[in-house]
Motif scaffolding. Structure first.
Motif, PDB file in Angstrom:
ATOM      1  N   ALA A   1       0.782  -1.019   0.021  1.00 13.14           N
ATOM      2  CA  ALA A   1       0.048  -0.039  -0.063  1.00 13.14           C
ATOM      3  C   ALA A   1       1.122   1.358   0.064  1.00 13.14           C
ATOM      4  CB  ALA A   1      -0.738  -0.092   1.089  1.00 13.14           C
ATOM      5  N   PRO A   2       0.605   2.250  -0.832  1.00 14.58           N
ATOM      6  CA  PRO A   2       1.247   3.765  -0.735  1.00 14.58           C
ATOM      7  C   PRO A   2       1.253   4.323   0.522  1.00 14.58           C
ATOM      8  CG  PRO A   2      -0.245   3.302  -2.660  1.00 14.58           C
ATOM      9  CD  PRO A   2      -0.522   2.319  -1.741  1.00 14.58           C
ATOM     10  N   GLY A   3       2.272   4.993   1.190  1.00 14.31           N
ATOM     11  CA  GLY A   3       2.416   5.809   2.185  1.00 14.31           C
ATOM     12  C   GLY A   3       3.689   5.414   3.010  1.00 14.31           C
ATOM     13  N   ALA A   4       3.420   5.813   4.284  1.00 13.79           N
ATOM     14  CA  ALA A   4       4.617   5.887   4.991  1.00 13.79           C
ATOM     15  C   ALA A   4       4.879   4.218   5.603  1.00 13.79           C
ATOM     16  CB  ALA A   4       4.561   6.762   6.534  1.00 13.79           C
ATOM     17  N   THR A   5       6.164   3.862   5.495  1.00 11.28           N
ATOM     18  CA  THR A   5       6.223   2.645   6.066  1.00 11.28           C
ATOM     19  C   THR A   5       7.717   2.421   6.570  1.00 11.28           C
ATOM     20  OG1 THR A   5       6.293   0.055   5.505  1.00 11.28           O
ATOM     21  CG2 THR A   5       7.241   1.575   3.800  1.00 11.28           C
ATOM     22  N   GLN A   6       8.389   1.619   6.929  1.00  9.83           N
ATOM     23  CA  GLN A   6       9.686   1.283   7.576  1.00  9.83           C
ATOM     24  C   GLN A   6      10.142   0.181   7.170  1.00  9.83           C
ATOM     25  OE1 GLN A   6       9.142   2.684  11.795  1.00  9.83           O
ATOM     26  NE2 GLN A   6       8.486   0.362  12.386  1.00  9.83           N
ATOM     27  N   ALA A   7      11.548  -0.122   7.186  1.00  7.79           N
ATOM     28  CA  ALA A   7      12.440  -1.347   7.484  1.00  7.79           C
ATOM     29  C   ALA A   7      12.824  -1.281   9.057  1.00  7.79           C
ATOM     30  CB  ALA A   7      13.576  -1.266   6.395  1.00  7.79           C
ATOM     31  N   LEU A   8      13.501  -2.311   9.193  1.00  8.35           N
ATOM     32  CA  LEU A   8      13.876  -2.156  10.794  1.00  8.35           C
ATOM     33  C   LEU A   8      15.252  -2.949  10.649  1.00  8.35           C
ATOM     34  CD1 LEU A   8      10.902  -4.013  12.443  1.00  8.35           C
ATOM     35  CD2 LEU A   8      11.518  -1.479  12.517  1.00  8.35           C
ATOM     36  N   TRP A   9      16.229  -2.136  11.398  1.00  5.58           N
ATOM     37  CA  TRP A   9      17.607  -2.457  11.449  1.00  5.58           C
ATOM     38  C   TRP A   9      17.733  -3.082  12.892  1.00  5.58           C
ATOM     39  CZ3 TRP A   9      21.774   1.490  13.214  1.00  5.58           C
ATOM     40  CH2 TRP A   9      23.085   0.747  13.532  1.00  5.58           C
ATOM     41  N   ARG A  10      18.168  -4.315  12.875  1.00  6.75           N
ATOM     42  CA  ARG A  10      18.036  -5.019  14.005  1.00  6.75           C
ATOM     43  C   ARG A  10      19.598  -5.032  14.752  1.00  6.75           C
ATOM     44  NH1 ARG A  10      14.511 -10.043  13.780  1.00  6.75           N
ATOM     45  NH2 ARG A  10      13.044  -8.127  13.912  1.00  6.75           N
ATOM     46  N   THR A  11      19.601  -4.611  16.003  1.00  7.17           N
ATOM     47  CA  THR A  11      20.809  -4.196  16.591  1.00  7.17           C
ATOM     48  C   THR A  11      20.720  -4.964  17.969  1.00  7.17           C
ATOM     49  OG1 THR A  11      20.164  -2.342  17.803  1.00  7.17           O
ATOM     50  CG2 THR A  11      20.804  -2.069  15.604  1.00  7.17           C
ATOM     51  N   ARG A  12      22.038  -4.960  18.682  1.00  3.58           N
ATOM     52  CA  ARG A  12      21.922  -5.641  20.053  1.00  3.58           C
ATOM     53  C   ARG A  12      20.979  -4.971  21.000  1.00  3.58           C
ATOM     54  NH1 ARG A  12      28.376  -6.913  21.096  1.00  3.58           N
ATOM     55  NH2 ARG A  12      28.564  -8.222  19.341  1.00  3.58           N
ATOM     56  N   ASP A  13      20.628  -3.601  20.756  1.00  6.21           N
ATOM     57  CA  ASP A  13      19.762  -2.794  21.611  1.00  6.21           C
ATOM     58  C   ASP A  13      18.377  -2.848  21.182  1.00  6.21           C
ATOM     59  OD1 ASP A  13      22.265  -2.246  23.294  1.00  6.21           O
ATOM     60  OD2 ASP A  13      22.596  -0.805  21.840  1.00  6.21           O
ATOM     61  N   GLY A  14      18.124  -3.461  20.063  1.00  2.95           N
ATOM     62  CA  GLY A  14      16.759  -3.586  19.754  1.00  2.95           C
ATOM     63  C   GLY A  14      16.668  -2.874  18.125  1.00  2.95           C
ATOM     64  N   ASP A  15      15.356  -2.905  17.794  1.00  3.05           N
ATOM     65  CA  ASP A  15      15.350  -2.644  16.339  1.00  3.05           C
ATOM     66  C   ASP A  15      15.095  -1.183  16.286  1.00  3.05           C
ATOM     67  OD1 ASP A  15      14.966  -5.476  15.816  1.00  3.05           O
ATOM     68  OD2 ASP A  15      12.931  -5.357  15.652  1.00  3.05           O
ATOM     69  N   ILE A  16      15.730  -0.681  15.386  1.00  3.65           N
ATOM     70  CA  ILE A  16      15.708   0.749  14.945  1.00  3.65           C
ATOM     71  C   ILE A  16      15.258   1.053  13.659  1.00  3.65           C
ATOM     72  CG2 ILE A  16      17.285   2.717  14.144  1.00  3.65           C
ATOM     73  CD1 ILE A  16      19.321   1.577  16.219  1.00  3.65           C
ATOM     74  N   ALA A  17      14.217   1.662  13.380  1.00  2.00           N
ATOM     75  CA  ALA A  17      13.386   1.832  12.453  1.00  2.00           C
ATOM     76  C   ALA A  17      14.142   2.771  11.249  1.00  2.00           C
ATOM     77  CB  ALA A  17      12.054   2.887  12.481  1.00  2.00           C
TER      78      ALA A  17
END
Length: 284
Positions: A82-98
């Motif tokens: 769907a068009p619009g805002a979304t995000q990928a997630l960078w997985r780190t030791r301190d948790g996921d970063i958008a």
């Protein structure tokens, strides 16, 4: 004196090596970005270590590539996104970063085709066959194998011919709406050699109901390509390594097809993306 000379030589060699590395990094394969359904979002990841970062989109791990000392995620955007805002997630030791980005809308044209009725209104036997084949084919195309295969500077066009159907067309078969066209069709005479666009390993080679005789190549880290409707295969086996430009089959019209052509699909993180994004202007 000798020590000063040696130091200067060492400095020169080090500078030359850095320049060479930078040049080769710049020359590496790099797709065009188009943040639309069926496109690719290139997202920089703020990680400076040499280990490849783990990035996810729609719960699928994403291909990552290093350029000029920086890591980027090649996020494949599904055609049904769907068009619009979304995000990928960078997985780190301190948790996921958008890693946020916006998907723009894109209106793909509609294509109406006439094929044999059995490939639209499936019999119970054919439907059972498709249900058996689909997990195998999707598994080959969508599985993430943690293997990085060195890519050439550019993709090799798998076939020279007329573009009979571009990527993304909304399709109707015999008046019935079906899934969008998830690849690029290139028409050519039956028996024309088809070559691998990129180096990889054979992860599927079979005759499927819809796709006909098909080969799937894995290029590592969730990056795959599919070649279908072949008339015949070469002598490749599952697990074989192929190089870019190597013949992997021959043009045909097997499966659901209106004539001899190659259907070529590229996938990133389980999303079918426009092959044109990997081609040079001269190749398009």
């Amino acid at each position: 004196m000798k020590s000063l000379y040696s130091t200067r030589v060492a400095q020169y060699l080090a500078a030359a090596l850095l320049l060479l590395l930078a040049s080769s990094t710049q020359a590496a394969l790099w797709p065009q970005e188009e943040r639309v359904p069926g496109g690719i979002a290139l997202l920089e990841i703020p990680q400076r270590s040499t280990a490849a970062p783990h990035v996810y989109f729609n719960d699928r791990r994403v291909y990552t590539h290093q350029r000029d000392g920086r890591w980027y995620a090649w996020v494949g955007i599904p055609l049904n996104q769907a068009p619009g805002a979304t995000q990928a997630l960078w997985r780190t030791r301190d948790g996921d970063i958008a890693l946020p980005f916006v998907v723009a809308d894109k209106a793909y044209p509609t294509q109406r085709l006439t094929v044999a009725p059995r490939h639209v209104d499936l019999s119970a036997e054919d439907l059972a066959r498709v249900q058996r084949e689909t997990p195998e084919l999707r598994g080959a195309m969508d599985d993430f194998h943690p293997v990085r295969i060195a890519l050439p500077e550019q993709v090799t066009l798998p076939l020279e011919g007329r573009r009979s159907s571009p990527f993304g067309f909304r399709r109707e078969f015999n008046g019935q709406a079906r899934n969008p066209h998830s690849g690029l069709d290139i028409a050519a005479p039956t028996g024309t050699p088809i070559i691998a666009a990129l180096p990889g390993r054979v992860v599927a080679q079979a005759d499927y109901f819809f796709n006909g005789k098909t080969v799937v190549l894995d290029h590592g880290l969730g990056f795959t390509s599919l070649y279908c409707h072949m008339s015949q295969f070469t002598d490749l086996q599952i697990g074989d390594r192929v190089e870019a430009g190597q013949v992997i089959g021959y043009v045909g019209s097997t499966g659901r097809s209106t004539g001899p052509h190659l259907h070529w699909t590229i996938s990133l993180n389980g999303a079918r993306v426009d092959p044109d994004l990997f081609l040079t202007e001269q190749q398009r």
